[in-house]
Design a protein around this motif. Structure first.
Motif, PDB file in Angstrom:
ATOM      1  N   THR A 118       0.822  -1.211   0.000  1.00 58.04           N
ATOM      2  CA  THR A 118       0.000   0.000   0.000  1.00 58.04           C
ATOM      3  C   THR A 118       0.856   1.261   0.000  1.00 58.04           C
ATOM      4  OG1 THR A 118      -0.168  -0.126   2.417  1.00 58.04           O
ATOM      5  CG2 THR A 118      -1.949  -1.119   1.140  1.00 58.04           C
ATOM      6  N   THR A 119       2.026   1.193   0.617  1.00 57.47           N
ATOM      7  CA  THR A 119       2.913   2.351   0.634  1.00 57.47           C
ATOM      8  C   THR A 119       3.458   2.629  -0.758  1.00 57.47           C
ATOM      9  OG1 THR A 119       3.570   1.775   2.897  1.00 57.47           O
ATOM     10  CG2 THR A 119       4.949   3.356   1.729  1.00 57.47           C
ATOM     11  N   TRP A 121       2.066   2.177  -3.838  1.00 55.89           N
ATOM     12  CA  TRP A 121       1.184   2.884  -4.769  1.00 55.89           C
ATOM     13  C   TRP A 121       0.764   4.251  -4.256  1.00 55.89           C
ATOM     14  CZ3 TRP A 121      -3.471   4.337  -2.953  1.00 55.89           C
ATOM     15  CH2 TRP A 121      -4.128   3.550  -1.997  1.00 55.89           C
ATOM     16  N   GLN A 122       0.989   4.519  -2.966  1.00 57.73           N
ATOM     17  CA  GLN A 122       0.651   5.842  -2.453  1.00 57.73           C
ATOM     18  C   GLN A 122       1.626   6.905  -2.947  1.00 57.73           C
ATOM     19  OE1 GLN A 122       0.234   5.673   1.804  1.00 57.73           O
ATOM     20  NE2 GLN A 122      -1.382   4.146   1.701  1.00 57.73           N
ATOM     21  N   THR A 158       0.287  10.280  -4.522  1.00 61.04           N
ATOM     22  CA  THR A 158       0.615  11.538  -3.855  1.00 61.04           C
ATOM     23  C   THR A 158       1.232  12.522  -4.839  1.00 61.04           C
ATOM     24  OG1 THR A 158       0.986  10.394  -1.750  1.00 61.04           O
ATOM     25  CG2 THR A 158       1.922  12.597  -1.975  1.00 61.04           C
ATOM     26  N   MET A 169      -7.011  10.270   0.566  1.00 69.42           N
ATOM     27  CA  MET A 169      -5.592  10.172   0.869  1.00 69.42           C
ATOM     28  C   MET A 169      -5.354  10.177   2.376  1.00 69.42           C
ATOM     29  SD  MET A 169      -3.699  12.522  -1.980  1.00 69.42           S
ATOM     30  CE  MET A 169      -2.134  12.185  -1.177  1.00 69.42           C
ATOM     31  N   ASN A 175      -5.939   6.756   3.722  1.00 67.98           N
ATOM     32  CA  ASN A 175      -4.846   5.817   3.489  1.00 67.98           C
ATOM     33  C   ASN A 175      -3.648   6.106   4.380  1.00 67.98           C
ATOM     34  OD1 ASN A 175      -5.489   3.958   1.057  1.00 67.98           O
ATOM     35  ND2 ASN A 175      -6.201   5.955   0.392  1.00 67.98           N
ATOM     36  N   ILE A 176      -3.362   7.397   4.600  1.00 67.14           N
ATOM     37  CA  ILE A 176      -2.265   7.753   5.498  1.00 67.14           C
ATOM     38  C   ILE A 176      -2.572   7.301   6.918  1.00 67.14           C
ATOM     39  CG2 ILE A 176      -1.020   9.692   6.526  1.00 67.14           C
ATOM     40  CD1 ILE A 176      -1.382  11.181   3.871  1.00 67.14           C
ATOM     41  N   SER A 236     -11.035   4.238  -2.880  1.00 68.89           N
ATOM     42  CA  SER A 236     -10.955   4.746  -4.244  1.00 68.89           C
ATOM     43  C   SER A 236     -12.275   4.606  -4.989  1.00 68.89           C
ATOM     44  CB  SER A 236      -9.845   4.019  -5.003  1.00 68.89           C
ATOM     45  OG  SER A 236     -10.081   2.614  -4.993  1.00 68.89           O
TER      46      SER A 236
END
Length: 292
Positions: free
Chosen positions: A186-187, A189-190, A194, A241, A244-245, A259
């Protein structure tokens, strides 16, 4: 990780709805204490506890089909249609080509959402087009509705978005290809997401700053229309976002957004930008008339 993922999907292909799957995993020892029915607390070692959970496979619910498949693919079809229309009718306009690139990038981003949650077969393509969309937005910040003065005196500035995007993409693709820990997925694709978000923030700031100094009413309308489209989409995207963070920081801090939830709002961006791009002939006509 790649071999383990391939083996997982090979096993999943032999299963069907109604089958039971037993999954073993490890959990931090302090969190494992909250689920004693799933974890063997007596076998904790190195700060981790082995756990096991059983799932009964079920058909994809209709609501999830709409949220994760139908809505994203509908968004992709609309975005792709807008992009193709720009290529057909505004092929000679640089800004129209940049907007078309964003539309195609959005189409891949939207259509790839379902794949990201299932097979991950097209992650490299998805990551690339997310960055392409960011590059398009960052370049538009320099050229839309008209080029900034610095791009005439220093044309090399126009290449900066592509260079930055290329670096982000190269690092991200290498990171994904050599991912040592599946929990980092997950990190990965962030990072491009971003980058794309910050690029659109730069575009919005550029439009806001130039709104007062546009040379014609057509340009002002182009700016206002694009800002409205970005505004309708950027708020839910920003909240997504944050969700997700928060998930990375603490798995218990999850906002009810994903999403698929915010996908319909994305449509406002390509539609508003395409509308602005289609106004360029009117802008040239206005300039000719003003000259008499």
């Amino acid at each position: 990780y790649g071999a383990a993922r391939a083996a997982f999907w090979t096993e999943m292909e032999t299963l069907s709805a109604g089958d039971t799957v037993d999954i073993g995993f490890i959990r931090a020892a302090d969190r494992a204490e909250a689920t004693p029915d799933l974890c063997n607390l007596g076998e904790s070692a190195g700060g981790y506890t082995p756990c096991e959970v059983s799932y009964t496979l079920q058909p994809l619910p209709g609501s999830d089909f709409l949220a994760y498949f139908a809505f994203p693919f509908t968004t992709a079809i609309i975005a792709l249609g807008v992009g193709l229309s720009l290529l057909v009718f505004r092929l000679k306009s640089i800004n129209a080509l940049l907007i078309a690139l964003f539309c195609v990038s959005l189409a891949v981003f939207s259509a790839g959402t379902f794949n990201n949650a299932t097979t991950h077969n097209f992650m490299f393509l998805w990551l690339a087009f997310v960055v392409f969309g960011g590059v398009a937005a960052l370049t538009l910040a320099l050229t839309f509705p008209t080029r900034l003065g610095i791009t005439y005196s220093q044309p090399v500035v126009l290449a900066v978005p592509a260079v930055v995007g290329g670096v982000v993409l190269a690092i991200n693709l290498y990171w994904y290809a050599t991912l040592p820990d599946p929990t980092q997925f997950t990190t990965v694709w962030q990072v491009p997401v971003t980058f794309a978000f910050l690029s659109f923030a730069a575009l919005a700031i550029s439009l806001l700053a130039r709104r007062r100094y546009v040379a014609s009413s057509i340009q002002r309308d182009q700016v206002n229309t694009t800002l409205i489209g970005i505004g309708l989409a950027i708020v839910p995207i920003f909240l997504w976002m944050l969700s997700n963070i928060a998930l990375v920081i603490d798995s218990s801090l999850v906002l009810p957004l994903n999403s698929a939830t915010v996908m319909p709002f994305f449509i406002s961006i390509p539609v508003s930008m395409a509308y602005a791009a289609f106004q360029y002939p009117a802008q040239r006509s206005e300039r000719i008339l003003s000259r008499g």
